[in-house]
Scaffold this motif. Structure first.
Motif, PDB file in Angstrom:
ATOM      1  N   MET A   1       0.859  -1.177   0.000  1.00  0.00           N
ATOM      2  CA  MET A   1       0.000   0.000   0.000  1.00  0.00           C
ATOM      3  C   MET A   1       0.899   1.232   0.000  1.00  0.00           C
ATOM      4  O   MET A   1       1.818   1.345   0.810  1.00  0.00           O
ATOM      5  CB  MET A   1      -0.898   0.008   1.242  1.00  0.00           C
ATOM      6  N   VAL A   2       0.657   2.115  -0.956  1.00  0.00           N
ATOM      7  CA  VAL A   2       1.435   3.347  -1.066  1.00  0.00           C
ATOM      8  C   VAL A   2       0.584   4.501  -0.552  1.00  0.00           C
ATOM      9  O   VAL A   2      -0.558   4.676  -0.970  1.00  0.00           O
ATOM     10  CB  VAL A   2       1.851   3.610  -2.528  1.00  0.00           C
ATOM     11  N   VAL A   3       1.145   5.298   0.366  1.00  0.00           N
ATOM     12  CA  VAL A   3       0.410   6.384   1.011  1.00  0.00           C
ATOM     13  C   VAL A   3       1.106   7.716   0.735  1.00  0.00           C
ATOM     14  O   VAL A   3       2.321   7.840   0.914  1.00  0.00           O
ATOM     15  CB  VAL A   3       0.318   6.147   2.533  1.00  0.00           C
ATOM     16  N   ALA A   4       0.328   8.704   0.287  1.00  0.00           N
ATOM     17  CA  ALA A   4       0.877  10.038   0.039  1.00  0.00           C
ATOM     18  C   ALA A   4      -0.153  11.082   0.430  1.00  0.00           C
ATOM     19  O   ALA A   4      -1.181  11.225  -0.233  1.00  0.00           O
ATOM     20  CB  ALA A   4       1.248  10.198  -1.437  1.00  0.00           C
ATOM     21  N   ALA A   5       0.099  11.781   1.521  1.00  0.00           N
ATOM     22  CA  ALA A   5      -0.815  12.843   1.973  1.00  0.00           C
ATOM     23  C   ALA A   5      -2.257  12.357   2.013  1.00  0.00           C
ATOM     24  O   ALA A   5      -3.167  13.040   1.544  1.00  0.00           O
ATOM     25  CB  ALA A   5      -0.681  14.077   1.070  1.00  0.00           C
ATOM     26  N   TYR A   6      -2.468  11.202   2.598  1.00  0.00           N
ATOM     27  CA  TYR A   6      -3.811  10.613   2.652  1.00  0.00           C
ATOM     28  C   TYR A   6      -4.713  11.370   3.615  1.00  0.00           C
ATOM     29  O   TYR A   6      -5.878  11.626   3.343  1.00  0.00           O
ATOM     30  CB  TYR A   6      -3.677   9.140   3.055  1.00  0.00           C
ATOM     31  N   GLY A   7      -4.183  11.734   4.782  1.00  0.00           N
ATOM     32  CA  GLY A   7      -4.979  12.482   5.750  1.00  0.00           C
ATOM     33  C   GLY A   7      -5.576  11.652   6.855  1.00  0.00           C
ATOM     34  O   GLY A   7      -6.372  12.157   7.652  1.00  0.00           O
ATOM     35  N   LEU A   8      -5.207  10.381   6.921  1.00  0.00           N
ATOM     36  CA  LEU A   8      -5.665   9.509   8.004  1.00  0.00           C
ATOM     37  C   LEU A   8      -4.476   8.847   8.671  1.00  0.00           C
ATOM     38  O   LEU A   8      -3.516   8.465   8.001  1.00  0.00           O
ATOM     39  CB  LEU A   8      -6.591   8.399   7.471  1.00  0.00           C
ATOM     40  N   ILE A   9      -4.527   8.700   9.983  1.00  0.00           N
ATOM     41  CA  ILE A   9      -3.539   7.902  10.700  1.00  0.00           C
ATOM     42  C   ILE A   9      -3.938   6.444  10.540  1.00  0.00           C
ATOM     43  O   ILE A   9      -5.072   6.049  10.855  1.00  0.00           O
ATOM     44  CB  ILE A   9      -3.503   8.274  12.200  1.00  0.00           C
ATOM     45  N   LEU A  10      -3.026   5.639  10.046  1.00  0.00           N
ATOM     46  CA  LEU A  10      -3.338   4.229   9.798  1.00  0.00           C
ATOM     47  C   LEU A  10      -2.970   3.382  11.008  1.00  0.00           C
ATOM     48  O   LEU A  10      -1.832   3.425  11.477  1.00  0.00           O
ATOM     49  CB  LEU A  10      -2.567   3.724   8.567  1.00  0.00           C
ATOM     50  N   PRO A  11      -3.919   2.602  11.527  1.00  0.00           N
ATOM     51  CA  PRO A  11      -3.615   1.727  12.663  1.00  0.00           C
ATOM     52  C   PRO A  11      -2.701   0.578  12.236  1.00  0.00           C
ATOM     53  O   PRO A  11      -2.575   0.271  11.044  1.00  0.00           O
ATOM     54  CB  PRO A  11      -4.995   1.205  13.076  1.00  0.00           C
TER      55      PRO A  11
END
Length: 314
Positions: free
Chosen positions: A86-96
């Motif tokens: 999973m690639v994350v870029a400025a998503y805006g959620l803290i991922l557990p």
């Protein structure tokens, strides 16, 4: 020859668009895109899709918009995509942690700073505001803390005297897309070389607020210039003129210029800029915006107007 990775992409604003576009054009399969729920925007306050969602829809990629990942159903949906990464870029959620652990190779983050220097919400703007000479992008393996994971790859960008939040943002967004392709190749070939962050070198890049955008003319010209450029295009630095906010979009320090005039006093004006006394030194404003008007150059502003001798409040 590899068939590519199964990738989930999670991002929301413009910064996250180039990397998604690069993924779509690559040999990897984007199985789903996660983005923030649609928000009301514009005068009609109609719900608007995020820039990332629009790219995904145009490419016919499934879009998921959970409010968070607390619901078991949302976690299961994520797992059902059977992603390699999973690639994350400025998503805006803290991922557990449960989300970080779901893809085969975990989650990668495209972070707009040279970690561990700036962690947090506004690394690009704080780097300019603080006077950093260099910034960049770090691709990192995500961990439970705030931008605390191992660093996988860095790109470097020299911050110039004319750079703004907008120009650096766009450059790093493009660099992040390129760096991501390199790291995904390393994931495929098992050649990642993770580097642990030095916790003693970290700074927190707090979220920008409108409250900090008003210029304090008692500060030095250098500090004010950095603030003006860092806060372009948001929240936009401003000063009060006749009780209204005059937005300041572009500036430069007048090198070697000293003055005994009170801070905030307009010293001179010409087509190149409006020169204003600061607590230390002189700044030249070259682009500004009046209430209800479009942004304009100083040469446009001075057609029929003058600020000569005016003093802005500190």
């Amino acid at each position: 020859m590899s068939n590519g990775l199964r990738v989930i992409y999670a991002g929301t604003p413009d910064f996250a668009v180039p990397a998604l576009a690069a993924l779509i054009e690559s040999g990897h399969e984007v199985v789903a895109v996660y983005t923030q729920p649609d928000r009301p925007a514009g005068r009609g306050r109609k719900l608007q899709p995020s820039p990332v969602k629009q790219v995904a829809l145009d490419a016919s990629i499934p879009v998921e918009q959970p409010v968070n990942f607390r619901e078991e159903a949302d976690r299961q949906t994520l797992a059902d995509y059977n992603a390699d990464v999973m690639v994350v870029a400025a998503y805006g959620l803290i991922l557990p942690q449960v989300v970080l652990d779901t893809p085969k190779y975990g989650c990668l983050n495209i972070h707009g700073s040279l970690l561990p220097r700036w962690r947090g919400a506004a690394p690009i703007h704080r780097a300019i505001q603080t006077g950093d000479k260099e910034t960049g992008v770090t691709i990192m393996q995500m961990a439970a803390g705030l931008d605390t994971g191992d660093m996988l790859l860095k790109t470097y960008y020299t911050i110039g005297a004319e750079d703004t939040g907008a120009t650096v943002h766009d450059a790093l967004a493009a660099d992040g897309a390129s760096a991501l392709m390199t790291v995904l190749e390393q994931v495929e070939t098992g050649t990642l070389a993770p580097e642990v962050q030095d916790e003693s070198l970290t700074c927190y890049a707090s979220k920008l607020t409108k409250a900090e955008a008003e210029i304090d003319w008692s500060q030095s010209a250098v500090e004010i210039d950095r603030r003006i450029r860092a806060f372009n295009p948001w929240p936009v630095a401003y000063t009060k003129q006749n009780g209204q906010a005059m937005r300041l979009l572009m500036s430069s320090v007048v090198e070697g210029e000293k003055t005994s005039a009170e801070a905030g006093t307009v010293l001179a004006e010409n087509k190149q800029g409006i020169q204003i006394a600061c607590g230390e030194g002189v700044i030249s404003i070259s682009r500004l915006q009046l209430p209800g008007k479009k942004a304009m150059s100083v040469s446009e502003f001075l057609n029929g107007r003058s600020l000569s001798g005016e003093k802005f409040p500190s």
